[in-house]
Design a protein around this motif. Structure first.
Motif, PDB file in Angstrom:
ATOM      1  N   ASP A  89       0.910  -1.209  -0.157  1.00 40.40           N
ATOM      2  CA  ASP A  89      -0.181  -0.034  -0.059  1.00 40.40           C
ATOM      3  C   ASP A  89       1.001   1.281   0.014  1.00 40.40           C
ATOM      4  O   ASP A  89       0.458   2.255  -0.443  1.00 40.40           O
ATOM      5  CB  ASP A  89      -0.964   0.107   1.343  1.00 40.40           C
ATOM      6  CG  ASP A  89      -1.891  -0.937   1.275  1.00 40.40           C
ATOM      7  OD1 ASP A  89      -2.250  -1.697  -0.011  1.00 40.40           O
ATOM      8  OD2 ASP A  89      -2.798  -1.158   2.210  1.00 40.40           O
ATOM      9  N   ARG A 133      -5.723  -2.240  -6.875  1.00 40.44           N
ATOM     10  CA  ARG A 133      -5.657  -0.888  -6.179  1.00 40.44           C
ATOM     11  C   ARG A 133      -5.297   0.185  -7.072  1.00 40.44           C
ATOM     12  O   ARG A 133      -4.294   0.006  -7.743  1.00 40.44           O
ATOM     13  CB  ARG A 133      -4.488  -1.157  -5.172  1.00 40.44           C
ATOM     14  CG  ARG A 133      -4.462   0.025  -4.069  1.00 40.44           C
ATOM     15  CD  ARG A 133      -3.552  -0.386  -2.966  1.00 40.44           C
ATOM     16  NE  ARG A 133      -3.604   0.960  -1.925  1.00 40.44           N
ATOM     17  CZ  ARG A 133      -2.554   1.698  -2.314  1.00 40.44           C
ATOM     18  NH1 ARG A 133      -1.489   1.558  -3.161  1.00 40.44           N
ATOM     19  NH2 ARG A 133      -2.513   2.753  -1.421  1.00 40.44           N
ATOM     20  N   GLY A 136      -1.869   2.047  -7.566  1.00 41.57           N
ATOM     21  CA  GLY A 136      -0.908   1.101  -6.685  1.00 41.57           C
ATOM     22  C   GLY A 136       0.313   0.826  -7.706  1.00 41.57           C
ATOM     23  O   GLY A 136       0.255   0.854  -8.747  1.00 41.57           O
TER      24      GLY A 136
END
Length: 191
Positions: A89, A133, A136
């Motif tokens: 993340d 994501r 990401g």
């Protein structure tokens, strides 16, 4: 994405993938993360001791020692998973070729497949998170193999792939930079 490399070239491939002019991959030693988590489970307690855990690693399947180790492994993955997720993340600390976020390169990752593949769910969750994501960075898994044409395995456990393009065999010639070496020799000869 899984990146297959000849077992004899894993360190060189890891170094090449991390070079700023190649992919600037950020390296994550999965075995170190897992062992730190396993130590964190064992060290504060009087039992099992670290020595007991090491002995249990070779215990006979179905034995009490093996069952106790399995419980410690489960707790260690529960501790390691959020640490690895945070790395996935986190914004890339580097920019790779073409200005894209540098990939996170998981290496020394056989522990995902060890202990009945208990870590493979963690790996698959990380891969899915990286894939879905928005904004990401890429997640790559480097795995050494003697059979780059065979599907990826970690400590004998088959790694689930979403598509065929999730698996890239890295030729030894790329790792050794043979394509660049020829150009360098030509440039040297011309000067």
């Amino acid at each position: 994405m899984t990146v297959a490399v000849g077992a004899d070239h894993r360190e060189t491939a890891r170094a090449e993938l991390a070079k700023p002019h190649r992919f600037a991959a950020e390296l994550v030693d999965v075995a170190a993360v897992f062992l730190d988590a396993l130590h964190a489970e064992a060290d504060p307690r009087p039992k099992p001791t670290w020595t007991t855990i090491l002995r249990a690693d070779t215990a006979e399947l179905g034995s009490r020692a093996a069952a106790n180790l399995a419980a410690c492994v489960r707790l260690a993955w529960e501790r390691a998973a959020p640490l690895l997720t945070a790395l996935v993340d986190a914004p890339a600390g580097r920019v790779g070729a073409g200005g894209q976020p540098a990939p996170l390169l998981l290496h020394d990752a056989g522990v995902f497949g060890r202990y009945d593949g208990r870590g493979l769910d963690v790996l698959f969750t990380l891969a899915e998170r990286a894939r879905t994501r928005a904004g990401g960075r890429p997640l790559w898994l480097l795995y050494p193999t003697t059979e780059p044409s065979q599907p990826p395995r970690l400590d004998g456990a088959l790694v689930r792939l979403v598509t065929g393009s999730d698996w890239v065999p890295l030729p030894d010639s790329w790792v050794a930079n043979l394509h660049r070496a020829a150009g360098d020799e030509d440039a040297l000869a011309a000067s």
